[in-house]
Design a protein around this motif. Structure first.
Motif, PDB file in Angstrom:
ATOM      1  N   ASN A  81       0.846  -1.188   0.000  1.00 51.06           N
ATOM      2  CA  ASN A  81       0.000   0.000   0.000  1.00 51.06           C
ATOM      3  C   ASN A  81       0.887   1.246   0.000  1.00 51.06           C
ATOM      4  N   ARG A  82       0.797   2.024  -1.033  1.00 54.60           N
ATOM      5  CA  ARG A  82       1.668   3.203  -1.189  1.00 54.60           C
ATOM      6  C   ARG A  82       1.374   4.309  -0.175  1.00 54.60           C
ATOM      7  N   THR A  83       0.206   4.280   0.438  1.00 52.74           N
ATOM      8  CA  THR A  83      -0.153   5.346   1.380  1.00 52.74           C
ATOM      9  C   THR A  83       0.297   5.027   2.808  1.00 52.74           C
ATOM     10  N   VAL A  84       0.869   3.853   3.018  1.00 54.01           N
ATOM     11  CA  VAL A  84       1.294   3.455   4.362  1.00 54.01           C
ATOM     12  C   VAL A  84       2.819   3.417   4.419  1.00 54.01           C
ATOM     13  N   PRO A  85       3.431   4.458   4.993  1.00 53.45           N
ATOM     14  CA  PRO A  85       4.883   4.455   5.117  1.00 53.45           C
ATOM     15  C   PRO A  85       5.310   3.571   6.304  1.00 53.45           C
ATOM     16  N   LEU A  86       6.161   2.597   6.021  1.00 51.74           N
ATOM     17  CA  LEU A  86       6.574   1.661   7.073  1.00 51.74           C
ATOM     18  C   LEU A  86       7.979   1.938   7.607  1.00 51.74           C
ATOM     19  N   GLN A  87       8.662   2.919   7.050  1.00 51.88           N
ATOM     20  CA  GLN A  87      10.054   3.146   7.439  1.00 51.88           C
ATOM     21  C   GLN A  87      10.219   3.352   8.938  1.00 51.88           C
ATOM     22  N   MET A  88       9.346   4.101   9.558  1.00 55.99           N
ATOM     23  CA  MET A  88       9.496   4.380  10.986  1.00 55.99           C
ATOM     24  C   MET A  88       9.159   3.180  11.871  1.00 55.99           C
ATOM     25  N   TYR A  89       8.642   2.115  11.266  1.00 53.47           N
ATOM     26  CA  TYR A  89       8.275   0.921  12.030  1.00 53.47           C
ATOM     27  C   TYR A  89       9.172  -0.273  11.723  1.00 53.47           C
ATOM     28  N   LEU A  90      10.251  -0.047  11.008  1.00 56.04           N
ATOM     29  CA  LEU A  90      11.123  -1.158  10.612  1.00 56.04           C
ATOM     30  C   LEU A  90      11.625  -1.958  11.812  1.00 56.04           C
ATOM     31  N   HIS A  91      11.901  -1.289  12.908  1.00 55.18           N
ATOM     32  CA  HIS A  91      12.397  -2.002  14.096  1.00 55.18           C
ATOM     33  C   HIS A  91      11.356  -2.994  14.635  1.00 55.18           C
ATOM     34  N   ASN A  92      10.067  -2.731  14.404  1.00 55.49           N
ATOM     35  CA  ASN A  92       9.013  -3.659  14.831  1.00 55.49           C
ATOM     36  C   ASN A  92       8.664  -4.685  13.757  1.00 55.49           C
ATOM     37  N   ILE A  93       9.165  -4.491  12.555  1.00 59.51           N
ATOM     38  CA  ILE A  93       8.847  -5.383  11.443  1.00 59.51           C
ATOM     39  C   ILE A  93       9.926  -6.432  11.232  1.00 59.51           C
ATOM     40  N   ILE A  94      11.183  -6.019  11.286  1.00 62.30           N
ATOM     41  CA  ILE A  94      12.293  -6.885  10.885  1.00 62.30           C
ATOM     42  C   ILE A  94      12.428  -8.111  11.786  1.00 62.30           C
ATOM     43  N   GLU A  95      12.393  -7.935  13.090  1.00 55.73           N
ATOM     44  CA  GLU A  95      12.592  -9.060  14.010  1.00 55.73           C
ATOM     45  C   GLU A  95      11.563 -10.179  13.809  1.00 55.73           C
ATOM     46  N   PRO A  96      10.262  -9.891  13.825  1.00 59.36           N
ATOM     47  CA  PRO A  96       9.313 -10.989  13.620  1.00 59.36           C
ATOM     48  C   PRO A  96       9.352 -11.545  12.196  1.00 59.36           C
ATOM     49  N   LEU A  97       9.692 -10.711  11.223  1.00 59.16           N
ATOM     50  CA  LEU A  97       9.809 -11.210   9.857  1.00 59.16           C
ATOM     51  C   LEU A  97      10.988 -12.175   9.744  1.00 59.16           C
ATOM     52  N   LEU A  98      12.107 -11.843  10.375  1.00 61.05           N
ATOM     53  CA  LEU A  98      13.244 -12.767  10.419  1.00 61.05           C
ATOM     54  C   LEU A  98      12.872 -14.062  11.141  1.00 61.05           C
ATOM     55  N   THR A  99      12.061 -13.951  12.162  1.00 61.08           N
ATOM     56  CA  THR A  99      11.604 -15.145  12.879  1.00 61.08           C
ATOM     57  C   THR A  99      10.836 -16.063  11.930  1.00 61.08           C
ATOM     58  N   CYS A 100      10.031 -15.486  11.049  1.00 63.05           N
ATOM     59  CA  CYS A 100       9.277 -16.290  10.090  1.00 63.05           C
ATOM     60  C   CYS A 100      10.177 -16.903   9.019  1.00 63.05           C
ATOM     61  N   ILE A 101      11.379 -16.395   8.886  1.00 62.24           N
ATOM     62  CA  ILE A 101      12.317 -16.923   7.897  1.00 62.24           C
ATOM     63  C   ILE A 101      13.241 -17.964   8.515  1.00 62.24           C
ATOM     64  N   ILE A 102      13.819 -17.639   9.664  1.00 60.87           N
ATOM     65  CA  ILE A 102      14.852 -18.507  10.238  1.00 60.87           C
ATOM     66  C   ILE A 102      14.458 -19.103  11.586  1.00 60.87           C
ATOM     67  N   GLY A 103      13.180 -19.064  11.899  1.00 62.77           N
ATOM     68  CA  GLY A 103      12.717 -19.677  13.139  1.00 62.77           C
ATOM     69  C   GLY A 103      12.944 -21.177  13.125  1.00 62.77           C
ATOM     70  N   ALA A 104      13.287 -21.731  14.274  1.00 66.57           N
ATOM     71  CA  ALA A 104      13.606 -23.157  14.354  1.00 66.57           C
ATOM     72  C   ALA A 104      12.388 -24.030  14.072  1.00 66.57           C
ATOM     73  N   GLN A 105      11.252 -23.666  14.641  1.00 67.39           N
ATOM     74  CA  GLN A 105      10.054 -24.483  14.444  1.00 67.39           C
ATOM     75  C   GLN A 105       8.861 -23.548  14.281  1.00 67.39           C
TER      76      GLN A 105
END
Length: 128
Positions: free
Chosen positions: A39-63
């Motif tokens: 969505n082009r109207t939703v800037p996520l840059q200021m929320y990257l710190h809340n996005i990256i960690e759980p997104l990485l968990t979905c990529i490299i989570g053990a189970q």
């Protein structure tokens, strides 16, 4: 939708952390984040710190599922593609974002005690 962005990002963060072995919920959470990101109207840059960690968990989570027979591979693929898109979109605005993600994924890939699914997620994310 932009005024709701902080609440939706916080919801994404919390839902991933609470439902680490619920594949359906994790898949829906990644779909929510993908919709926000597209969505082009939703800037996520200021929320990257809340996005990256759980997104990485979905990529490299053990189970990421209750059973190893569930298709957690698709979740890892989708999250990796989304992470790559986010990194490319905000790389100019967030100095060091892309190198930091690559270092994190490399540490996971080369670290002791990693499992095949964790290594797969790191490889897919690096290759995106």
């Amino acid at each position: 939708l932009a005024p709701l962005a902080p609440y939706l990002v916080q919801f994404f963060y919390e839902i991933v952390i609470v439902n680490l072995q619920n594949l359906a919920v994790l898949s829906n959470a990644v779909a929510l984040l993908r919709a926000l990101h597209s969505n082009r109207t939703v800037p996520l840059q200021m929320y990257l710190h809340n996005i990256i960690e759980p997104l990485l968990t979905c990529i490299i989570g053990a189970q990421l599922s209750a059973s190893p027979d569930e298709d957690h591979w698709t979740l890892r693929n989708q999250a990796a593609v989304l992470l790559a898109d986010i990194c490319l979109k905000y790389a100019d605005d967030s100095e060091g974002l892309l190198p930091r993600m690559v270092r994190t994924l490399q540490k996971n890939l080369l670290g002791p005690g990693t499992t095949l699914p964790m290594n797969y997620g790191a490889i897919v994310a690096i290759s995106c």
